[in-house]
Design a protein around this motif. Structure first.
Motif, PDB file in Angstrom:
ATOM      1  N   MET A   1     -10.252 -30.913 -11.529  1.00  0.00           N
ATOM      2  CA  MET A   1      -9.953 -30.666 -12.939  1.00  0.00           C
ATOM      3  C   MET A   1     -11.014 -31.140 -13.921  1.00  0.00           C
ATOM      4  O   MET A   1     -10.899 -30.891 -15.110  1.00  0.00           O
ATOM      5  CB  MET A   1      -8.614 -31.314 -13.345  1.00  0.00           C
TER       6      MET A   1
ATOM      7  N   ASP B   1     -12.799 -28.025 -15.275  1.00  0.00           N
ATOM      8  CA  ASP B   1     -11.831 -27.286 -16.096  1.00  0.00           C
ATOM      9  C   ASP B   1     -11.692 -27.951 -17.472  1.00  0.00           C
ATOM     10  O   ASP B   1     -11.655 -27.279 -18.500  1.00  0.00           O
ATOM     11  CB  ASP B   1     -10.469 -27.271 -15.395  1.00  0.00           C
TER      12      ASP B   1
ATOM     13  N   VAL C   1      -2.756 -23.124 -22.771  1.00  0.00           N
ATOM     14  CA  VAL C   1      -3.193 -23.413 -21.406  1.00  0.00           C
ATOM     15  C   VAL C   1      -2.060 -23.118 -20.436  1.00  0.00           C
ATOM     16  O   VAL C   1      -0.888 -23.345 -20.766  1.00  0.00           O
ATOM     17  CB  VAL C   1      -3.636 -24.896 -21.272  1.00  0.00           C
ATOM     18  N   ASN C   2      -2.401 -22.588 -19.282  1.00  0.00           N
ATOM     19  CA  ASN C   2      -1.430 -22.369 -18.213  1.00  0.00           C
ATOM     20  C   ASN C   2      -2.183 -22.416 -16.881  1.00  0.00           C
ATOM     21  O   ASN C   2      -3.396 -22.673 -16.850  1.00  0.00           O
ATOM     22  CB  ASN C   2      -0.708 -21.032 -18.408  1.00  0.00           C
ATOM     23  N   HIS C   3      -1.487 -22.157 -15.787  1.00  0.00           N
ATOM     24  CA  HIS C   3      -2.095 -22.205 -14.458  1.00  0.00           C
ATOM     25  C   HIS C   3      -1.529 -21.031 -13.673  1.00  0.00           C
ATOM     26  O   HIS C   3      -0.328 -20.836 -13.637  1.00  0.00           O
ATOM     27  CB  HIS C   3      -1.736 -23.550 -13.787  1.00  0.00           C
TER      28      HIS C   3
ATOM     29  N   MET D   1      -2.208 -30.434 -13.415  1.00  0.00           N
ATOM     30  CA  MET D   1      -2.101 -30.254 -14.866  1.00  0.00           C
ATOM     31  C   MET D   1      -2.087 -31.607 -15.575  1.00  0.00           C
ATOM     32  O   MET D   1      -2.676 -31.765 -16.644  1.00  0.00           O
ATOM     33  CB  MET D   1      -0.833 -29.456 -15.213  1.00  0.00           C
TER      34      MET D   1
ATOM     35  N   LEU E   1      -5.583 -32.797 -15.747  1.00  0.00           N
ATOM     36  CA  LEU E   1      -6.285 -32.024 -16.780  1.00  0.00           C
ATOM     37  C   LEU E   1      -5.978 -32.571 -18.171  1.00  0.00           C
ATOM     38  O   LEU E   1      -6.881 -32.832 -18.970  1.00  0.00           O
ATOM     39  CB  LEU E   1      -5.870 -30.546 -16.696  1.00  0.00           C
TER      40      LEU E   1
ATOM     41  N   VAL F   1      -6.417 -22.813 -13.407  1.00  0.00           N
ATOM     42  CA  VAL F   1      -6.203 -23.004 -14.844  1.00  0.00           C
ATOM     43  C   VAL F   1      -6.666 -21.766 -15.614  1.00  0.00           C
ATOM     44  O   VAL F   1      -7.724 -21.197 -15.310  1.00  0.00           O
ATOM     45  CB  VAL F   1      -7.006 -24.241 -15.335  1.00  0.00           C
TER      46      VAL F   1
ATOM     47  N   GLY G   1     -10.934 -19.281 -17.595  1.00  0.00           N
ATOM     48  CA  GLY G   1     -10.126 -19.902 -16.556  1.00  0.00           C
ATOM     49  C   GLY G   1     -10.937 -20.067 -15.286  1.00  0.00           C
ATOM     50  O   GLY G   1     -12.147 -19.845 -15.258  1.00  0.00           O
ATOM     51  N   ARG G   2     -10.214 -20.465 -14.256  1.00  0.00           N
ATOM     52  CA  ARG G   2     -10.848 -20.737 -12.973  1.00  0.00           C
ATOM     53  C   ARG G   2     -10.750 -19.518 -12.063  1.00  0.00           C
ATOM     54  O   ARG G   2      -9.687 -18.901 -11.964  1.00  0.00           O
ATOM     55  CB  ARG G   2     -10.177 -21.954 -12.324  1.00  0.00           C
TER      56      ARG G   2
END
Lengths: 469, 469
Positions: free
Chosen positions: B154, B157, B180-182, B270, B273, B302, B321-322
């Protein structure tokens, strides 16, 4: 999804839809194009900075146009070279092509916006479906400077040639010459040799090949392909071999062409041009060369080409001329324009060859590297980095949990990062950091003597004041 | 050539082949594209400078890739949006397409060069065959920053989200939030609602429409097009309406998802993060929003999106994002990457709306305007300009023989040129010039009081020293 992909995705442990990948051979950029890597980008940014500064010194404003134009905007502007234009697929809507140079888009811009006077520069990529070779690409940068508008005779032409000289001197390319000629003068010379008027254009494009092909080959083209009699071809060959300094060539041409009104006008124009170039202290770079023809159709007056005379074999590195009829081809008013295009890829080739010896690997300007010792200290590293970013410093922190301190210090040295901040649990408790200034290594002692303990809340201030020294 | 063209060319007095022009309607740039005019270029150069500085503060290196890629490089990367890709015509050789974003070319670059760790930025144009509308173009700039490589969980990120906040704060865009979300969390939530695994992707792209469409419409798509039962759709609707600060949302999700290993892993991630973002002093900008889905297929971890909350209606202004599986799709090793793309055109729209009031028209940095009085003085003007160019000053000279001194002085004022040099025959004989400093006009007296006689050989030095004040 085929069975084998499912299997592969399970083995490699990532979702099946991602694993439905193509085979390895697809990973290169298209033929004739390149990725510009960080070390190349550093050189390019520096070079584009120098070029922009010269253009801006002359009061030019910056312009950017789309990478593609309506196909009809480009049609009929490039003569034989039109076959090198990239077309976009017809996916419905307008027919489009990638720009071939920055000159035609500029003329289109002037017409689109009814602009009749403008000094502009543009640095951008252009596209040609040419055979890639050394220094010749399908996507490459050009740097253009043009003066549009009605001014006193030859003063804009002189400024453009002055800018060519300033560019090449500022970039320090080494030895070069600027060949100068005039399209109308070439027409007069061709007429004097007995070339019929309707062959001027095709004979011009044959003459244009003289810098790459020997006279015999060009003569054959003139006689066999373009229907000139051998006697006329030989006369042309004799005339276009003439070149020299401004004074000698003007004397020769005044005598050779006699006193027709057309000849007098053009030669007086050239005299005015050379007068300006002498006043602008750049006449010593100029060769008046009757073999200079320039391939493109749109030139109508002064034409020029800067040729590198040093050891790297690149030929023409800047070129341009006057094109007074191009803007009106887009339906608007006639706007006289004279401009130059710098062949920046070839200039970069020259600079790169020269700089190979003293190559500097620096690709970024990081000033501080933060290293935290001990486990789970990344959050603290991130906090400290954020404090230094807020102070406008360029900061990286170590984001890899495992590697060794020695390796990390080596990395800082190799990347030319001048300051390393080291923090362990002790320092964190005491509210201090260890600051290490990396100096050019002369002896082992010198490398190590620079470590100091600094209160954390004075770190940014301390580094900033040392950077200013 | 048709007769009428010959006639037209004779009447207008330019060569026939140039006059065989198309009709006036063809002079605009293609639909959905724009020319960037000098005043826009000034703003863009300033904004790109700020953006580059933020990227470089984080140690990113610069990269440039070709405008087109092999068609297969882009195939299968954009899901439903693939229909918006511009293809080049098949003119023999490789099949090519214009780049749709800067992310896929970066992944291709990493694979092409077997690079497994790199922090890079790229500012460049991308191409989409979309319907043009306000703030939406077919050719537009993106500014991308990506961190490739294997680092502690993280931290990369977090740095990318920190960079988003620094960019928007440095550009002073005004109010915004970073959602933000995943991706894996979204999958877990969908599973908990009873969505079958093979529908995750299509339901995700329905959820992605929630920022533009009302729930009812999205629900209909889920039930009628994507075959979800109404009960499951309603459960999904309830969950994706949850958003809030990090602490509250983590508490909610820990309770809601229970203690499966998958859930614990993602939620711990999270938490890590958000810990970094708190340490980096940017958590106050972040909203944990379960409705954030991001349309593109390639995200794996993420995801985030910055949304402007001020008065200009532009929506998303940065996103990313990732994507850990994209690089290996080009046949090489898996390289984990997380990155952002700044929607610079929308940011410029916000800045332009705000700056309309206090608009400054300056498009260039000319410092000196040279005016020669009397006829045939252009050569002297050119000589004097050349002397000042050599002293690194930005200089224009008057190149029009006819217009009046008053008009020329007005022009200098309007162009914000601070110094005007006036030379007549008397001054030329005496070896001096008249130097006039243009000050912001408050009263008539003040405008005129600044004229002085300066020895010519001291001119450059005098101007340079006054500019430094």
């Amino acid at each position: 999804m085929p069975r084998i992909s499912i299997l592969r995705s399970r083995v490699l442990g990532f979702p099946g839809r991602m694993a439905a990948a193509r085979e390895p051979q697809l990973v290169q950029p298209p033929k004739g194009t390149r990725d510009f890597k960080p070390e190349q980008m550093m050189v390019r940014k520096r070079v584009f900075g120098i070029v922009s500064k010269v253009f801006e010194q002359h009061g030019a404003v910056s312009l950017d146009t789309p990478v593609f134009e309506l196909r009809e905007t480009l049609t009929g502007k490039y003569g034989e070279d039109s076959k090198l234009i990239y077309n976009l697929e017809d996916q419905g809507g307008q027919l489009l092509s990638l720009r071939y140079d920055l000159t035609v888009p500029f003329a289109r811009y002037l017409a689109s916006n009814k602009v009749t006077s403008m000094k502009r520069y543009q640095i951008g990529k252009v596209y040609r479906r040419d055979n890639p070779s050394r220094g010749r690409y399908r996507e490459f940068y050009q740097c253009d400077f043009d003066i549009a508008g009605q001014f006193s005779a030859m003063i804009a032409d002189a400024e453009v040639i002055k800018v060519v000289v300033e560019l090449l001197d500022s970039l320090d390319v080494g030895d070069y010459q600027v060949k100068v000629n005039h399209r109308k003068l070439l027409d007069l010379v061709l007429a004097s040799c007995g070339v019929p008027e309707d062959k001027f254009k095709s004979i011009c494009s044959a003459i244009d090949k003289l810098d790459k092909s020997p006279w015999d080959k060009v003569r054959t083209e003139m006689v066999e392909e373009k229907g000139l009699s051998p006697e006329v071809a030989d006369k042309v060959g004799e005339q276009v071999s003439k070149k020299g300094n401004a004074t000698d060539m003007l004397a020769y041409l005044n005598a050779y062409l006699g006193e027709s009104q057309n000849a007098t006008e053009v030669l007086e124009g050239m005299e005015t041009l050379f007068g300006f170039l002498e006043a602008g202290n750049c006449l010593h770079r100029v060769v008046f060369d009757l073999s200079l023809a320039r391939g493109l159709d749109y030139y109508t007056g002064v034409i020029f080409e800067a040729v590198f005379t040093g050891s790297t074999q690149v030929g023409s590195i800047a070129a341009g001329g006057r094109y007074d009829n191009l803007v009106s081809m887009f339906g608007g008013k006639e706007v006289p324009v004279v401009g130059l295009s710098l062949g920046i890829e070839r200039v970069l080739l020259i600079l790169e060859e020269r700089e190979k010896a003293n190559k500097v690997a620096r690709t970024k300007e990081t000033q501080v590297l933060i290293l935290y010792l001990g486990k789970n200290m990344h959050k603290q590293a991130f906090r400290l980095a954020s404090e230094l970013w807020a102070a406008s410093l360029n900061v990286e922190f170590d984001a890899i949990a495992t590697s060794k301190l020695k390796n990390k210090l080596d990395m800082a040295g190799k990347s030319f990062i001048p300051f390393v901040v080291v923090v362990g649990e002790d320092e964190e408790k005491k509210g201090v950091v260890q600051l290490k200034e990396i100096v050019v290594k002369k002896s082992q002692e010198e490398e190590n003597k620079q470590k100091e303990e600094i209160p954390r809340n004075e770190l940014a201030k301390t580094i900033l004041s040392r950077l200013q020294k």
